[in-house]
Write an enzyme that holds these catalytic residues in place. Structure first.
Site, PDB file in Angstrom:
ATOM      1  N   VAL A  48       0.835  -1.192   0.000  1.00 37.32           N
ATOM      2  CA  VAL A  48       0.000   0.000   0.000  1.00 37.32           C
ATOM      3  C   VAL A  48       0.875   1.249   0.000  1.00 37.32           C
ATOM      4  O   VAL A  48       1.810   1.377   0.796  1.00 37.32           O
ATOM      5  CB  VAL A  48      -0.946   0.003   1.219  1.00 37.32           C
ATOM      6  CG1 VAL A  48      -1.734   1.305   1.280  1.00 37.32           C
ATOM      7  CG2 VAL A  48      -1.899  -1.186   1.151  1.00 37.32           C
ATOM      8  N   CYS A 129      -3.849  -8.994   4.728  1.00 39.02           N
ATOM      9  CA  CYS A 129      -3.593  -7.737   5.435  1.00 39.02           C
ATOM     10  C   CYS A 129      -3.976  -7.875   6.909  1.00 39.02           C
ATOM     11  O   CYS A 129      -5.124  -8.204   7.228  1.00 39.02           O
ATOM     12  CB  CYS A 129      -4.385  -6.596   4.800  1.00 39.02           C
ATOM     13  SG  CYS A 129      -4.087  -5.003   5.617  1.00 39.02           S
ATOM     14  N   ALA A 253       8.671  -7.797   0.096  1.00 38.91           N
ATOM     15  CA  ALA A 253       8.020  -6.511   0.349  1.00 38.91           C
ATOM     16  C   ALA A 253       9.040  -5.542   0.946  1.00 38.91           C
ATOM     17  O   ALA A 253       9.644  -4.742   0.252  1.00 38.91           O
ATOM     18  CB  ALA A 253       6.821  -6.700   1.273  1.00 38.91           C
TER      19      ALA A 253
END
Length: 275
Positions: A48, A129, A253
């Site tokens: 995000v 998430c 990530a």
């Protein structure tokens, strides 16, 4: 261990696999999708406010094989053109790319996903998430108690979307439950499964290590390609993870954010990365 009971053929499975293949004869499945995307080994995670187009371009410059977009909110993506235009940018050179959504309404998810058909290789459902906003919104890892809804979300795309659906999951404390969850996701129609080898509670200062053994258990149990996520700190960890789990690809990530040249094995100064 308590594994939710699901019927042999859930009511929301309105088409057989043969009927789905007949409806979408050119839509790629499983390993055909994986090979069409170049058999990606190095995968940039959905992040995000991070994995936007510019970051994906930079990561590809340094040997990223496949990139995911940030997680998009399906309802906002469907209803709000401004949100959609601000969040989703791509170009003719940006393939392969997978667009990720969070959702808790199958119809809304399908409407949102329809906007990226022709621009993306697949649509991914975020089931991992762990943030509080996901709990409030009832999406991401907070769907792990509602297997029926998870299955409905994936199946809606599998039966109605022109491009494949994939999914990114987290693990449970119990390996058997993790495996059954992954098999349910596969049965609903996910053509690639990414396994983040951490529990929902492993976040922030409690992040800890990802459990590669659980990722391996999923890989051994399903028939679709699997990507592993977690514990990739250095370039050498990529092959270590593949050797330990048997997965097709490795997703990064945070380490990709620290070093977008991660997949090339290089550590470069920021000014050189941006040249």
């Amino acid at each position: 261990m308590t594994v939710p009971k699901t019927p042999a053929v859930p009511a929301h499975f309105t088409m057989s696999e043969d009927e789905i293949i007949a409806k979408f004869p050119n839509r790629l499945r499983g390993y055909d999708l994986f090979r069409k995307m170049g058999s990606p080994k190095h995968v940039v995670a959905p992040m995000v406010d991070q994995s936007e187009l510019a970051w994906r371009i930079l990561s590809r410059r340094y040997d990223a094989d496949l990139c995911y977009t940030p997680m998009f909110h399906a309802r906002l993506f469907h209803q709000d053109k401004k949100y959609r235009d601000e969040q989703w940018q791509t170009n003719e050179d940006e393939r392969p790319v997978i667009v990720q959504f969070c959702a808790n309404d199958p119809d809304v998810l399908l409407k949102a996903a329809s906007f990226v058909v022709g621009q993306a290789d697949a649509v991914d459902l975020n089931l991992g998430c762990p943030q509080h906003i996901a709990r409030r919104g009832h999406y991401g890892s907070y769907l792990m108690e509602d297997w029926n809804l998870v299955s409905q979300l994936i199946r809606k795309l599998h039966e109605n979307l022109d491009i494949p659906v994939t999914a990114k999951i987290r693990v449970y404390p119990d390996v058997e439950k993790t495996v059954e969850y992954a098999k349910m996701v596969e049965a609903a129609g996910a053509q690639i499964i990414t396994v983040h080898g951490r529990l929902r509670e492993q976040k922030g200062h409690k992040t800890g290590l990802a459990d590669w053994a659980k990722i391996k258990a999923v890989k051994d149990a399903v028939k679709v390609p699997v990507f592993a996520n977690g514990n990739i700190l250095y370039y050498e960890d990529i092959q270590r993870c593949i050797d330990a789990t048997g997965v097709e690809g490795v997703m990064s990530a945070e380490t990709n954010l620290y070093n977008p040249a991660l997949f090339s094995g290089k550590i470069l100064p920021s000014w050189q990365l941006a040249e």
